[in-house]
Design a protein around this motif. Structure first.
Motif, PDB file in Angstrom:
ATOM      1  N   VAL A  23       0.800  -1.194   0.077  1.00 37.32           N
ATOM      2  CA  VAL A  23      -0.027  -0.092   0.085  1.00 37.32           C
ATOM      3  C   VAL A  23       0.905   1.111  -0.048  1.00 37.32           C
ATOM      4  O   VAL A  23       0.653   2.065  -0.709  1.00 37.32           O
ATOM      5  CB  VAL A  23      -1.026  -0.165   1.110  1.00 37.32           C
ATOM      6  CG1 VAL A  23      -1.656   1.271   1.488  1.00 37.32           C
ATOM      7  CG2 VAL A  23      -1.941  -1.042   1.142  1.00 37.32           C
ATOM      8  N   ARG A  70       0.716   8.690   6.148  1.00 37.26           N
ATOM      9  CA  ARG A  70      -0.400   7.979   5.483  1.00 37.26           C
ATOM     10  C   ARG A  70      -1.147   6.895   6.312  1.00 37.26           C
ATOM     11  O   ARG A  70      -0.444   6.073   7.009  1.00 37.26           O
ATOM     12  CB  ARG A  70       0.174   7.302   4.232  1.00 37.26           C
ATOM     13  CG  ARG A  70      -0.768   6.869   3.229  1.00 37.26           C
ATOM     14  CD  ARG A  70      -0.175   6.927   1.949  1.00 37.26           C
ATOM     15  NE  ARG A  70      -1.212   6.395   0.990  1.00 37.26           N
ATOM     16  CZ  ARG A  70      -0.935   6.194  -0.356  1.00 37.26           C
ATOM     17  NH1 ARG A  70       0.306   6.010  -0.633  1.00 37.26           N
ATOM     18  NH2 ARG A  70      -1.755   5.903  -1.136  1.00 37.26           N
ATOM     19  N   ARG A  71      -2.618   7.338   6.593  1.00 38.65           N
ATOM     20  CA  ARG A  71      -3.240   6.516   7.525  1.00 38.65           C
ATOM     21  C   ARG A  71      -4.068   5.668   6.804  1.00 38.65           C
ATOM     22  O   ARG A  71      -5.069   5.866   6.472  1.00 38.65           O
ATOM     23  CB  ARG A  71      -4.117   7.463   8.403  1.00 38.65           C
ATOM     24  CG  ARG A  71      -4.804   7.080   9.590  1.00 38.65           C
ATOM     25  CD  ARG A  71      -5.575   8.120  10.065  1.00 38.65           C
ATOM     26  NE  ARG A  71      -6.137   7.719  11.458  1.00 38.65           N
ATOM     27  CZ  ARG A  71      -5.626   7.623  12.668  1.00 38.65           C
ATOM     28  NH1 ARG A  71      -4.354   8.069  12.694  1.00 38.65           N
ATOM     29  NH2 ARG A  71      -6.397   7.471  13.413  1.00 38.65           N
ATOM     30  N   THR A  72      -3.388   4.472   6.559  1.00 32.80           N
ATOM     31  CA  THR A  72      -3.986   3.187   5.687  1.00 32.80           C
ATOM     32  C   THR A  72      -4.584   2.308   6.696  1.00 32.80           C
ATOM     33  O   THR A  72      -4.280   2.191   7.965  1.00 32.80           O
ATOM     34  CB  THR A  72      -3.000   2.497   4.732  1.00 32.80           C
ATOM     35  OG1 THR A  72      -2.000   1.829   5.772  1.00 32.80           O
ATOM     36  CG2 THR A  72      -2.263   3.604   4.005  1.00 32.80           C
ATOM     37  N   GLN A  74      -3.936  -0.870   6.976  1.00 35.27           N
ATOM     38  CA  GLN A  74      -2.964  -1.768   7.343  1.00 35.27           C
ATOM     39  C   GLN A  74      -2.226  -1.017   8.583  1.00 35.27           C
ATOM     40  O   GLN A  74      -1.981  -1.653   9.608  1.00 35.27           O
ATOM     41  CB  GLN A  74      -2.009  -2.023   6.320  1.00 35.27           C
ATOM     42  CG  GLN A  74      -2.537  -2.924   5.275  1.00 35.27           C
ATOM     43  CD  GLN A  74      -3.372  -2.267   4.316  1.00 35.27           C
ATOM     44  OE1 GLN A  74      -3.406  -0.873   4.236  1.00 35.27           O
ATOM     45  NE2 GLN A  74      -3.884  -2.759   3.384  1.00 35.27           N
ATOM     46  N   ASP A 106     -11.954  -1.337  -0.055  1.00 39.96           N
ATOM     47  CA  ASP A 106     -10.779  -1.099  -0.494  1.00 39.96           C
ATOM     48  C   ASP A 106     -10.106  -2.470  -0.907  1.00 39.96           C
ATOM     49  O   ASP A 106     -10.088  -3.317  -0.212  1.00 39.96           O
ATOM     50  CB  ASP A 106      -9.915  -0.394   0.576  1.00 39.96           C
ATOM     51  CG  ASP A 106      -8.432   0.057   0.091  1.00 39.96           C
ATOM     52  OD1 ASP A 106      -8.089  -0.451  -1.130  1.00 39.96           O
ATOM     53  OD2 ASP A 106      -7.899   0.705   0.574  1.00 39.96           O
ATOM     54  N   ARG A 108      -7.282  -3.293  -2.021  1.00 42.83           N
ATOM     55  CA  ARG A 108      -5.865  -3.428  -1.450  1.00 42.83           C
ATOM     56  C   ARG A 108      -5.929  -3.708   0.383  1.00 42.83           C
ATOM     57  O   ARG A 108      -4.842  -4.079   0.582  1.00 42.83           O
ATOM     58  CB  ARG A 108      -5.182  -2.047  -1.623  1.00 42.83           C
ATOM     59  CG  ARG A 108      -4.783  -1.922  -2.901  1.00 42.83           C
ATOM     60  CD  ARG A 108      -4.196  -0.681  -3.158  1.00 42.83           C
ATOM     61  NE  ARG A 108      -5.018   0.457  -2.572  1.00 42.83           N
ATOM     62  CZ  ARG A 108      -4.663   1.786  -2.655  1.00 42.83           C
ATOM     63  NH1 ARG A 108      -3.493   2.050  -3.365  1.00 42.83           N
ATOM     64  NH2 ARG A 108      -5.472   2.729  -2.493  1.00 42.83           N
ATOM     65  N   ALA A 109      -7.199  -3.761   0.809  1.00 40.23           N
ATOM     66  CA  ALA A 109      -7.097  -4.032   2.336  1.00 40.23           C
ATOM     67  C   ALA A 109      -7.934  -5.236   2.736  1.00 40.23           C
ATOM     68  O   ALA A 109      -8.638  -5.296   3.635  1.00 40.23           O
ATOM     69  CB  ALA A 109      -7.521  -2.941   3.031  1.00 40.23           C
TER      70      ALA A 109
END
Length: 354
Positions: A23, A70-72, A74, A106, A108-109
């Motif tokens: 990510v 960056r607050r993803t 993950q 999302d 990717r999550a």
């Protein structure tokens, strides 16, 4: 956690690390530079390594630094996992829920979406619940939990807290009236009723300098007593003056005897008797003055002693009549009269003819 759980946790950490790295490796948005993203990827890898080594406190610091760039989902998932392992169950539950909301939809999550539900359910069962209710006398008091004031919504519901000791207190104004420590284990549910038995005290009024009472004056020193020395001196001098007067009274008596012999027992005296009569008048005058001064001095001395040492009997009063009696006693045929009309020396006159 058993060995199987450790292996499972290790696999999840590695999967999260791989997904997180992917990510973070995504094309940068306009909010971050390439250098910031490169630094964030390095910090994320350090956090994963520290978490795998069970140094969750250091790992949590790295993940928070990454989240500031960056607050993803993950990153949030790893923050929540570190907090859970540190015993911060309430904060971990909140971050798991935020991670679940961020991962929804999302692609990717997907790994976060697959694991976060079970974590949330497990924590909800483990987190202790504390109910705080107002008891007698606490209706208007401010209720605090671990130093934070509670609102009406928190007082009417169970409060999720971390396992361990917690302080429940109550304040009235600036004064703490209740303080109690409650210890909870995982899964516990306890109720604490705050009761205040002592009556509230009104705040003390602050007196202005204008209303302040003047300082109390100390006791005045007693006035100094007058010295007794002047009274004693005057009294001594008066006694001496009286003694001198007595001496001259004795001389006067002798002179009267001499005058009586010269005058032949009647009121006619020869011219040779004049010096004797003059001497008698002198002795009488001196005696009268000395005795008068002595009497006055005795009265004054006694008065001075009375004023210096307290009340004393009044000084004896002596009048001119006593002097006249003393002077007249033993008078012969030649009459010597005090204060007679036409006296020529201190009131002394001799009735006779020369």
């Amino acid at each position: 956690m058993d060995q199987r759980g450790l292996r499972k946790s290790g696999r999840q950490i590695l999967a999260a690390a791989a997904l997180g790295a992917a990510v973070l490796a995504a094309p940068p948005s306009g909010a971050q530079t390439r250098e910031e993203l490169a630094e964030a990827r390095a910090l994320f890898q350090e956090g994963v390594a520290l978490s795998a080594a069970n140094n969750c406190a250091a790992a949590l610091a790295r993940f928070h630094a990454v989240a500031s760039v960056r607050r993803t989902p993950q990153v949030l998932f790893n923050i929540a996992e570190c907090e859970e392992r540190l015993g911060r169950l309430v904060s971990a539950l909140g971050n798991y829920r935020i991670a679940a909301a961020a991962a929804e939809g999302d692609p990717r999550a997907k790994d976060v979406t697959a694991n976060v539900g079970a974590r949330i359910e497990g924590l909800e069962l483990r987190i202790p619940k504390l109910a705080i209710r107002r008891g007698q006398g606490a209706l208007t008091a401010t209720i605090l939990l671990d130093g934070s004031a509670l609102g009406a919504a928190q007082m009417s519901a169970d409060i999720p807290v971390d396992p361990g000791p917690h302080v429940v207190s109550a304040r009235i104004g600036d004064r703490e009236v209740v303080r109690e420590t409650v210890t909870l284990e995982e899964g516990d549910a306890k109720t604490v009723e705050v009761a205040i038995t002592e009556p509230p005290t009104a705040p003390a009024a602050v007196a202005s300098p204008r209303d302040a009472a003047p300082p109390a004056a100390g006791p005045r020193p007693p006035p100094a007593r007058p010295s007794r020395v002047p009274g004693l001196v005057v009294l001594g001098a008066s006694v001496a003056s009286g003694a001198v007067g007595g001496v001259f009274l004795g001389l006067r008596a002798g002179t009267l005897s001499d005058l009586d012999a010269l005058c032949g027992g009647d009121t006619s005296c020869p011219p040779s008797a004049r010096p004797t009569a003059d001497r008698g008048r002198l002795y009488t005058g001196v005696a009268e003055v000395a005795i008068g001064l002595g009497v006055v001095g005795v009265a004054a001395g006694i008065a001075l002693l009375v004023t210096s040492s307290g009340p004393a009997p009044a000084a004896p009063r002596a009048g001119g009549a006593a002097i006249r009696r003393a002077a007249g006693e033993g008078a012969g045929r030649a009459a010597v009269v005090l204060q007679a009309p036409g006296a020529d020396l201190a009131g002394l006159s001799v009735a006779g003819s020369f």
